[in-house]
Scaffold this motif. Structure first.
Motif, PDB file in Angstrom:
ATOM      1  N   TRP A 196     -38.712 -27.087  19.181  1.00  0.00           N
ATOM      2  CA  TRP A 196     -38.780 -25.940  18.273  1.00  0.00           C
ATOM      3  C   TRP A 196     -38.965 -24.595  18.990  1.00  0.00           C
ATOM      4  N   ARG A 197     -39.316 -24.664  20.263  1.00  0.00           N
ATOM      5  CA  ARG A 197     -39.640 -23.421  20.967  1.00  0.00           C
ATOM      6  C   ARG A 197     -38.457 -22.479  21.081  1.00  0.00           C
ATOM      7  N   GLU A 198     -37.274 -23.057  21.106  1.00  0.00           N
ATOM      8  CA  GLU A 198     -36.100 -22.220  21.278  1.00  0.00           C
ATOM      9  C   GLU A 198     -35.998 -21.203  20.137  1.00  0.00           C
ATOM     10  N   ALA A 199     -36.164 -21.730  18.911  1.00  0.00           N
ATOM     11  CA  ALA A 199     -36.076 -20.836  17.756  1.00  0.00           C
ATOM     12  C   ALA A 199     -37.370 -20.055  17.556  1.00  0.00           C
ATOM     13  N   HIS A 200     -38.493 -20.664  17.952  1.00  0.00           N
ATOM     14  CA  HIS A 200     -39.804 -20.027  17.749  1.00  0.00           C
ATOM     15  C   HIS A 200     -40.576 -20.049  19.055  1.00  0.00           C
ATOM     16  N   PRO A 201     -40.271 -19.125  19.951  1.00  0.00           N
ATOM     17  CA  PRO A 201     -40.824 -19.182  21.310  1.00  0.00           C
ATOM     18  C   PRO A 201     -42.359 -19.214  21.366  1.00  0.00           C
ATOM     19  N   GLY A 202     -43.023 -18.533  20.430  1.00  0.00           N
ATOM     20  CA  GLY A 202     -44.480 -18.455  20.540  1.00  0.00           C
ATOM     21  C   GLY A 202     -45.222 -19.474  19.699  1.00  0.00           C
ATOM     22  N   LEU A 203     -44.481 -20.397  19.078  1.00  0.00           N
ATOM     23  CA  LEU A 203     -45.091 -21.346  18.141  1.00  0.00           C
ATOM     24  C   LEU A 203     -46.231 -22.141  18.796  1.00  0.00           C
ATOM     25  N   VAL A 204     -47.339 -22.233  18.088  1.00  0.00           N
ATOM     26  CA  VAL A 204     -48.475 -22.983  18.624  1.00  0.00           C
ATOM     27  C   VAL A 204     -48.577 -24.340  17.924  1.00  0.00           C
ATOM     28  N   MET A 205     -48.814 -25.386  18.710  1.00  0.00           N
ATOM     29  CA  MET A 205     -48.995 -26.724  18.153  1.00  0.00           C
ATOM     30  C   MET A 205     -50.493 -27.036  18.126  1.00  0.00           C
ATOM     31  N   TYR A 206     -50.999 -27.312  16.913  1.00  0.00           N
ATOM     32  CA  TYR A 206     -52.412 -27.650  16.758  1.00  0.00           C
ATOM     33  C   TYR A 206     -52.560 -29.167  16.677  1.00  0.00           C
ATOM     34  N   LEU A 207     -53.471 -29.698  17.479  1.00  0.00           N
ATOM     35  CA  LEU A 207     -53.672 -31.151  17.503  1.00  0.00           C
ATOM     36  C   LEU A 207     -55.119 -31.489  17.202  1.00  0.00           C
ATOM     37  N   ASN A 208     -55.336 -32.513  16.388  1.00  0.00           N
ATOM     38  CA  ASN A 208     -56.700 -32.952  16.101  1.00  0.00           C
ATOM     39  C   ASN A 208     -57.177 -33.924  17.175  1.00  0.00           C
ATOM     40  N   VAL A 209     -58.357 -33.661  17.680  1.00  0.00           N
ATOM     41  CA  VAL A 209     -58.908 -34.509  18.734  1.00  0.00           C
ATOM     42  C   VAL A 209     -60.193 -35.150  18.215  1.00  0.00           C
ATOM     43  N   SER A 210     -60.300 -36.456  18.396  1.00  0.00           N
ATOM     44  CA  SER A 210     -61.478 -37.156  17.877  1.00  0.00           C
ATOM     45  C   SER A 210     -62.620 -37.133  18.891  1.00  0.00           C
ATOM     46  N   ALA A 211     -63.818 -37.443  18.396  1.00  0.00           N
ATOM     47  CA  ALA A 211     -65.008 -37.484  19.249  1.00  0.00           C
ATOM     48  C   ALA A 211     -64.779 -38.444  20.413  1.00  0.00           C
ATOM     49  N   MET A 212     -64.151 -39.567  20.102  1.00  0.00           N
ATOM     50  CA  MET A 212     -63.912 -40.592  21.112  1.00  0.00           C
ATOM     51  C   MET A 212     -63.081 -40.026  22.265  1.00  0.00           C
ATOM     52  N   GLN A 213     -62.042 -39.247  21.916  1.00  0.00           N
ATOM     53  CA  GLN A 213     -61.185 -38.677  22.964  1.00  0.00           C
ATOM     54  C   GLN A 213     -61.952 -37.675  23.817  1.00  0.00           C
ATOM     55  N   LEU A 214     -62.826 -36.901  23.137  1.00  0.00           N
ATOM     56  CA  LEU A 214     -63.603 -35.890  23.863  1.00  0.00           C
ATOM     57  C   LEU A 214     -64.528 -36.521  24.876  1.00  0.00           C
ATOM     58  N   GLY A 215     -64.885 -37.778  24.634  1.00  0.00           N
ATOM     59  CA  GLY A 215     -65.781 -38.471  25.549  1.00  0.00           C
ATOM     60  C   GLY A 215     -65.035 -39.034  26.752  1.00  0.00           C
ATOM     61  N   GLN A 216     -63.718 -38.868  26.787  1.00  0.00           N
ATOM     62  CA  GLN A 216     -62.951 -39.466  27.882  1.00  0.00           C
ATOM     63  C   GLN A 216     -62.385 -38.407  28.811  1.00  0.00           C
ATOM     64  N   PRO A 217     -62.907 -38.334  30.029  1.00  0.00           N
ATOM     65  CA  PRO A 217     -62.439 -37.322  30.975  1.00  0.00           C
ATOM     66  C   PRO A 217     -60.932 -37.435  31.253  1.00  0.00           C
ATOM     67  N   GLU A 218     -60.342 -38.638  31.073  1.00  0.00           N
ATOM     68  CA  GLU A 218     -58.894 -38.809  31.313  1.00  0.00           C
ATOM     69  C   GLU A 218     -58.079 -37.907  30.399  1.00  0.00           C
ATOM     70  N   LEU A 219     -58.689 -37.499  29.291  1.00  0.00           N
ATOM     71  CA  LEU A 219     -57.969 -36.668  28.321  1.00  0.00           C
ATOM     72  C   LEU A 219     -57.312 -35.470  29.006  1.00  0.00           C
ATOM     73  N   VAL A 220     -58.046 -34.846  29.929  1.00  0.00           N
ATOM     74  CA  VAL A 220     -57.559 -33.635  30.575  1.00  0.00           C
ATOM     75  C   VAL A 220     -56.263 -33.915  31.353  1.00  0.00           C
ATOM     76  N   ALA A 221     -56.295 -34.999  32.144  1.00  0.00           N
ATOM     77  CA  ALA A 221     -55.115 -35.350  32.929  1.00  0.00           C
ATOM     78  C   ALA A 221     -53.948 -35.725  32.018  1.00  0.00           C
ATOM     79  N   GLU A 222     -54.254 -36.418  30.929  1.00  0.00           N
ATOM     80  CA  GLU A 222     -53.197 -36.815  29.993  1.00  0.00           C
ATOM     81  C   GLU A 222     -52.528 -35.597  29.377  1.00  0.00           C
ATOM     82  N   VAL A 223     -53.354 -34.618  28.983  1.00  0.00           N
ATOM     83  CA  VAL A 223     -52.792 -33.406  28.381  1.00  0.00           C
ATOM     84  C   VAL A 223     -51.896 -32.705  29.396  1.00  0.00           C
TER      85      VAL A 223
END
Ligand code: C2E
Ligand code: CA
Ligand code: CA
Length: 540
Positions: free
Chosen positions: A357-384
C-alpha cells in the motif's frame, strides 16, 4: 513501650482507676504480654486516638506486605482486608484501640507461621476421612496468577519467598480445622472443613483472594500479585478425585474470567470447559494451517478526512461459527501459549500489506496490537527488525499498540523491550488508554508517542463527565508531548465533539469497519493522494 489490655470490650475509662495500673505489671510479665501480642497469629494492631498505628504484630505486618511490624508504626490504619474487631484500651491514662482481624490466623498453618502444611497424601487422606464420615467440606485449588512471569522477573529464590508469604496469608484466612497443602509449583490446595454451602466456601476463598492482593515487600520493592481460586463443595457421593477435578474446572473458569478471583464449580462449567478446549484445538489448527485472516481498520484525520494509517485486527473465519472477531479468540490464544505464533503471523502479514500500500500512500502507518506475552520476549525486537527489513518497510511506519496492563505485568522487562523497539525506530502507542493503571509516573518513563483513547470514553462523549475525561486526557497528552487517537467513533456528533476538544485523529465505524486486505486496498485506492495532495505524515 508495652501496651496492656486493661478494659473490658466496649468500656472506656481515661482515669485508669478501673484498669490495671501500668506500673502494677512487673517487667517480666509485661514482656510476656508484649511477646504474646507480637507472636499472635491473629493480625492485630494498636492505634492511637488519630487511628495511627502505634504497634502492629507480625501477622498484621505480613498481611499488609511488610517484613517488619515497625515499618507500619505511625502510619494510618490500612483499609481492613477483612472484618475487624475493635477493643478500646486505656494505658497510662491514654486511649488506644486494639484492632484485630476477625477469625483470622487460627489454622494450624497460621500458628506455625505458614509452614504447618500437610503434604499431598495427607490432604487426600484427610479429605477422604471427612467425606467418609459424612461431614461437610469444600476443597479449594489456588494458582498464583502469571507465576512463571514472576519467577522470570524476581528469580526463583525471591519467587519462593513471595509464595511463602502468600501461603501464610492463605493460612491467615483459614480455620484451625482446615488443612493447607502445596500441591507443587505454585499450586496450593486447601481443605475447608465444616463448610456445607457454596456461599460459606466462597466467602473464605474470596477472603484469600483479597489478602493475597495486598502488596508484598521483597528486597525493598513492592510486588503485587493475585490468586485465582477454584472452589468445589462436597455433595453426597463426592470423592477426593471428583472434588479435585471440579475445583480444577472452577479454577480454569476463574482464570478465564480474568484471574484474581474465586469461582465455585457448578455443573454448567463442565460444558463451558469442554467448549473451550474444542475452540482451542480448532484455533491451533487454524493458526498453523494459515486459515486466520488479517483485517485492517483505517485511521483518519478528523479535520481533513485523510487516511493516516490502518490498524491490523485478527479475524478467524470459523467453519461453523462464521467470521470471529479478535475479541472472540485472541485471549484464548494468549492463554494457551499461541500468542508468540499469532504475533509473528500478524507482523508478517501486516508488513506485506503495508509494503503493497505504500506506493499509493507513502506515509501510511500500520498499527499492530502486541500482547503482554510478546512484550515479555526479547526476541520480539529481532523479529520486528527482520520482518521490516524483508518487507522493505521503514520502522517509523510501524506503530506497536500495547496496553497498560500488558506493560504492568512486568514493568522492568517491558521497559527493556520497549526501549529496544524505540531504538529500532518503531513508534509505540498505549492502547485502551484510561482503562488500565494509567500510572502517570510510568507513562513518563515509557518511550511512547501516542495514546489511544478507549472506545468506552468516546461512548460517553454525550455527557459532561465523559467530555471532561476526554478533555483531560487530551490535556495530559499534550503536556507530555503525545499524540492521541480516539477509538470507536460511530457518530458524526462524536466526531464533532472530538474536533471541538482538539482531538484530530480517530478510527471507528463512522469511517470504516475493519476490512479484509483486498477491500482495504480498494478503500485506500479510492482515497489515493494526488502528487501535490499534501497529506500528513505520521509524527515520529
Ligand atoms: P482494540 O485494539 O481496542 O481494537 C479495537 C476493537 O474495537 C476491534 O475489535 C475493532 O473491530 C472494534 N471497533 C473498531 N471501531 C469500532 C466502532 O466504531 N464501534 C465498535 N463497537 N467497535 C469498534 P476486535 O477486532 O474484536 O479486537 C478486539 C481486541 O483484540 C483488540 O482491541 C485488540 O486488543 C485485540 N486484538 C485484535 N487483533 C489482535 C492481534 O492481531 N494481536 C493481538 N495481540 N491482539 C489483537
Ligand atoms: Ca488496538
Ligand atoms: Ca483499543
Amino acid at each position: 513501650m508495652e501496651y496492656r489490655v486493661c478494659m473490658p470490650r466496649g468500656r472506656i475509662d481515661t482515669g485508669g482507676a478501673l484498669g490495671v495500673e501500668p506500673n502494677s505489671i512487673p517487667d517480666e510479665q509485661a514482656r510476656v504480654l508484649a511477646e504474646a501480642f507480637s507472636a499472635s497469629p491473629v493480625p492485630a494492631a494498636i492505634v492511637d486516638g488519630d487511628e495511627l498505628i502505634v504497634r502492629a504484630n507480625r501477622a498484621f505486618a505480613l498481611l499488609h506486605g511488610r517484613d517488619h511490624p515497625s515499618e507500619l508504626a505511625g502510619q494510618p490504619l490500612p483499609e481492613p482486608a477483612a472484618p475487624i474487631s475493635r477493643v478500646p484500651l486505656v494505658v497510662a491514662g491514654r486511649i488506644y484501640t486494639l484492632v484485630s482481624l476477625d477469625g483470622a490466623g487460627t489454622s494450624d498453618a497460621a500458628r506455625a507461621g505458614g509452614s504447618g502444611l500437610v503434604d499431598r497424601d495427607q490432604l487426600m487422606q484427610e479429605t477422604e476421612r471427612t467425606l467418609a464420615d459424612g461431614r461437610s467440606c469444600a476443597l479449594l485449588v489456588l494458582h498464583v496468577d502469571r507465576f512463571s512471569t514472576i519467577v522470570d522477573t524476581l528469580g526463583p529464590a525471591e519467587a519462593d519467598r513471595l509464595l511463602e508469604t502468600l501461603l501464610a496469608r492463605v493460612a491467615l484466612a483459614t480455620r484451625a480445622q482446615d488443612a493447607l497443602c502445596r500441591l507443587g509449583g505454585d499450586e496450593v490446595a486447601v481443605l475447608l472443613r465444616h463448610r456445607s454451602t457454596a456461599a460459606d466456601a466462597l466467602a473464605t476463598a474470596q477472603w484469600i483472594v483479597r489478602l493475597a492482593g495486598e502488596p508484598v515487600e521483597l528486597d525493598g520493592r513492592s510486588v503485587v500479585t493475585s490468586l485465582s481460586v477454584g472452589v468445589a463443595v462436597a455433595n453426597p457421593g463426592a470423592s477426593v478425585g471428583s472434588l479435585l477435578r471440579e475445583a480444577d474446572v472452577a479454577l480454569s473458569e476463574a482464570k478465564s474470567r480474568g484471574r484474581n478471583r474465586a469461582v465455585v464449580f457448578d455443573p454448567a462449567l463442565r460444558a463451558v470447559l469442554e467448549e473451550r478446549s474444542r475452540l482451542e484445538y480448532e484455533l491451533r489448527l487454524a493458526l498453523s494451517g494459515g486459515r486466520l485472516e488479517l483485517y485492517y481498520q483505517p485511521e483518519v484525520d478528523l479535520v481533513t478526512g485523510e487516511v493516516l494509517g490502518v490498524e491490523a485486527l485478527a479475524r478467524w473465519p470459523h467453519p461453523s461459527r462464521g467470521l470471529l472477531s479478535a475479541g472472540a479468540f485472541v485471549e484464548l490464544a494468549e492463554q494457551t501459549g499461541m500468542a508468540a505464533e499469532l504475533g509473528r503471523w500478524v507482523l508478517d502479514e501486516a508488513a506485506g500489506a503495508l509494503a503493497a500500500w505504500r506506493e499509493a500512500h507513502p506515509g501510511l502507518v500500520m498499527y499492530l496490537n502486541v500482547s503482554a506475552m510478546q512484550l515479555g520476549q526479547p526476541e520480539l525486537v529481532a523479529e520486528v527488525r527482520r520482518t521490516l527489513d524483508q518487507a522493505g518497510v521503514p520502522p517509523h511506519q510501524i506503530c506497536l499498540e500495547i496496553t497498560e496492563t500488558a506493560v504492568m505485568t512486568d514493568v522492568d522487562r517491558s521497559m527493556r523491550v520497549l526501549a529496544a523497539l524505540h531504538e529500532l525506530g518503531v513508534d509505540l502507542a498505549i492502547d485502551d488508554f484510561g482503562t488500565g493503571f494509567s500510572s502517570l509516573a510510568h507513562l513518563k518513563r515509557f518511550p511512547v508517542q501516542l495514546l489511544k483513547i478507549d472506545r468506552s470514553f468516546v461512548d460517553d462523549l454525550d455527557d459532561d463527565d465523559g467530555r471532561a475525561i476526554v478533555a483531560s486526557v487530551l490535556g495530559l497528552a499534550s503536556s507530555l508531548g503525545l499524540e492521541v487517537i480516539a477509538e470507536g467513533v460511530e457518530t458524526g456528533e462524536q466526531r464533532r465533539i472530538l474536533v471541538d476538544l482538539g482531538c484530530s485523529r480517530a478510527q471507528g465505524h463512522l469511517f470504516s469497519v475493519a476490512l479484509d486486505r483486498e477491500s482495504c486496498g480498494r478503500w485506500l485506492a479510492a482515497r489515493r493522494r494526488t502528487p501535490d495532495g499534501g497529506g500528513r505524515d505520521h509524527p515520529s
